[in-house]
Enzyme design. Structure first.
Site, short mmCIF file in Angstrom:
data_model
loop_
_atom_site.label_atom_id
_atom_site.label_comp_id
_atom_site.label_asym_id
_atom_site.label_seq_id
_atom_site.Cartn_x
_atom_site.Cartn_y
_atom_site.Cartn_z
N ALA A 70 -2.68 3.17 0.66
CA ALA A 70 -2.11 3.78 1.76
C ALA A 70 -3.19 4.23 2.92
O ALA A 70 -2.93 3.78 4.02
CB ALA A 70 -1.30 5.16 1.34
N GLN A 82 -3.59 -3.78 -10.14
CA GLN A 82 -4.57 -3.01 -9.54
C GLN A 82 -5.49 -2.56 -10.29
O GLN A 82 -6.67 -2.14 -9.77
CB GLN A 82 -3.82 -2.30 -8.20
CG GLN A 82 -3.19 -2.93 -7.10
CD GLN A 82 -1.69 -3.36 -7.45
OE1 GLN A 82 -1.32 -3.46 -8.60
NE2 GLN A 82 -0.87 -3.34 -6.11
N ASP A 137 1.32 7.21 -1.83
CA ASP A 137 1.75 6.37 -0.72
C ASP A 137 2.34 7.25 0.29
O ASP A 137 2.56 6.91 1.52
CB ASP A 137 2.63 5.16 -1.11
CG ASP A 137 1.43 4.15 -1.72
OD1 ASP A 137 1.43 4.65 -3.18
OD2 ASP A 137 0.99 3.42 -1.20
N LYS A 147 2.33 4.08 -6.90
CA LYS A 147 2.90 2.73 -7.72
C LYS A 147 3.66 2.84 -8.56
O LYS A 147 3.45 3.82 -9.60
CB LYS A 147 1.56 2.37 -7.97
CG LYS A 147 1.28 0.94 -8.47
CD LYS A 147 1.99 -0.21 -7.87
CE LYS A 147 1.62 -0.43 -6.32
NZ LYS A 147 2.36 -1.28 -5.66
O1 MRU Z 1 0.93 -1.72 -3.45
P1 MRU Z 1 -0.61 -1.24 -3.15
O2 MRU Z 1 -1.54 -1.60 -4.05
O3 MRU Z 1 -0.82 -0.64 -1.65
O4 MRU Z 1 -0.15 0.52 -3.90
C1 MRU Z 1 -1.20 1.33 -3.70
C2 MRU Z 1 -0.95 2.56 -4.40
O5 MRU Z 1 0.00 2.89 -4.97
C3 MRU Z 1 -2.02 3.70 -4.36
O6 MRU Z 1 -2.03 4.33 -5.47
C4 MRU Z 1 -1.74 4.46 -3.25
O7 MRU Z 1 -1.65 3.71 -2.19
C5 MRU Z 1 -2.71 5.54 -2.97
S1 MRU Z 1 -4.52 4.69 -2.46
C6 MRU Z 1 -5.62 5.76 -1.92
#
Ligand code: MRU
Length: 359
Positions: free
Chosen positions: A51, A201, A242, A253
């Protein structure tokens, strides 16, 4: 020292240099992103993701969309700023930092325009705003790290899901920042990283960056989290977010909710670390958060290998919502919101200047 996931390069005009995260951990490549469409595609394919990093990228994306307008009128620069913001807002729907950053850029252009500034002065202001979004995020991550490290005791093992580290932000991360700071402080802290199906991830990014930083990390598949908790291996869970609704419901996520339920079952504290820019005060509860759905191929043939029958029906929400009642605390740059609810979230937002009055 943590990795830098993106930077502005070359002055004015310039471009963005970013780690192409889809290639990690096999290849550590830095790509140039020079147009709005390239930035749109980079956000959508998750070359830049997480995010806060998406917010920083969006701010720079507005510069890419306007920097050719040197010498143009204020009206032209404002119109192009608005159009660029609209385009980038379509790249991904869930992480609110995207909209927060675009809103900052558009509002800055609008206020400079309303004050009668010419096109070049508005462009100057946009450059300053984008740089400030990036610098602010770096500073915010550090503060989250310092507040969060106070929660971590020497010898603790943390479980995390997805990647909320340096790769996901303009600084040292959100969920990983307290771990990095605790490590710097000499505390022995280690991490179990959920692999994080379907795009991995956790395996590709969190394991990679923690190893780069010298923090002990053990990789597990998502369905092992319950077992490692049952075996008593986990002292606390910490994840990023997010979007956080006004009542403290936390979107993160896909799979985060399962981890929170498991943590509650085992009496393990479940923490969230996020900047105030990840809060969405306009949404009363998490049920209102738009959840991105991703392509079925990411589930059936992720990374080029088919693992399901041709033609099978697939449902692939990219995020889920953990109710506030399962959250022990949210670590922000203004401190810990313990047992979040609407009043406590409003209080933190007011402290950070994101609401006019304290709740
Ligand atoms: O789909 P993504 O890889 O963008 O999802 C990211 C996440 O869910 C992270 O946990 C979230 O953005 C926090 S990042 C500091």
């Amino acid at each position: 020292m943590h990795v830098e996931t993106l930077e502005w390069a070359g002055g004015r005009p310039g471009h963005v240099r970013m780690i192409e995260q889809t290639l990690l951990p096999g290849r550590h490549e830095v790509i140039d992103v020079a147009t709005v469409e390239e930035m749109f595609a980079a956000i959508r394919r998750l070359a830049v993701r997480g995010a806060p990093a998406i917010g920083v990228a969006a701010g720079y994306g507005v510069l890419l969309g306007t920097q050719d307008l040197a010498g143009a009128s204020g009206d032209e620069v404002l119109a192009r700023t608005r159009a660029t913001c609209e385009r980038l807002a379509e790249s991904r729907p869930t992480a609110v930092n995207l909209f927060w950053a675009l809103n900052r850029m558009r509002t800055r252009a609008e206020s400079e325009h309303a004050a009668g500034r010419d096109g070049d002065a508005i462009l100057d202001a946009l450059f300053a705003e984008a740089a400030d979004i990036h610098a602010g995020d770096r500073d915010t991550c550090r503060r989250i790290g310092e507040h969060g490290a106070a929660l971590i005791q020497d010898g603790w093992t943390m479980l995390t899901h997805c990647n909320a580290g340096a790769l996901a932000t303009g600084g040292m991360g959100t969920a990983l920042a307290p771990i990095y700071v605790a490590h710097e402080q000499g505390k022995r802290v280690s991490v179990y990283a959920d692999e994080t199906r379907p795009l991995l991830q956790g395996a590709r990014l969190t394991a990679w960056e923690l190893m780069q930083a010298g923090v002990p990390v053990t990789l597990i598949t998502d369905n092992m989290a319950g077992r490692v908790m049952f075996e008593g291996r986990i002292d606390a869970v910490i994840v990023g977010s997010d979007r956080i609704a006004r009542n403290g419901d936390v979107c993160n996520k896909i799979g985060t909710y399962s981890v929170a339920v498991l943590a509650a079952r085992h009496g393990i504290p479940f923490y969230v670390a996020a900047p105030l820019s990840t809060f969405d005060p306009d949404l009363a509860h998490g049920g209102l958060i738009p959840i991105e759905e991703r392509a079925p191929e990411e589930v059936t043939e992720g990374f080029g290998s088919r693992t399901a029958p041709e033609g099978v029906a697939v449902y692939s929400p990219a995020f889920d919502v953990t109710p506030a009642e399962l959250v022990a605390g949210i670590v922000t740059e203004v401190g810990l919101i313990e047992r979040p609810d609407t009043a406590r979230v409003e209080h933190a937002l007011a402290l950070g200047g994101r609401l006019q009055t304290a709740g």
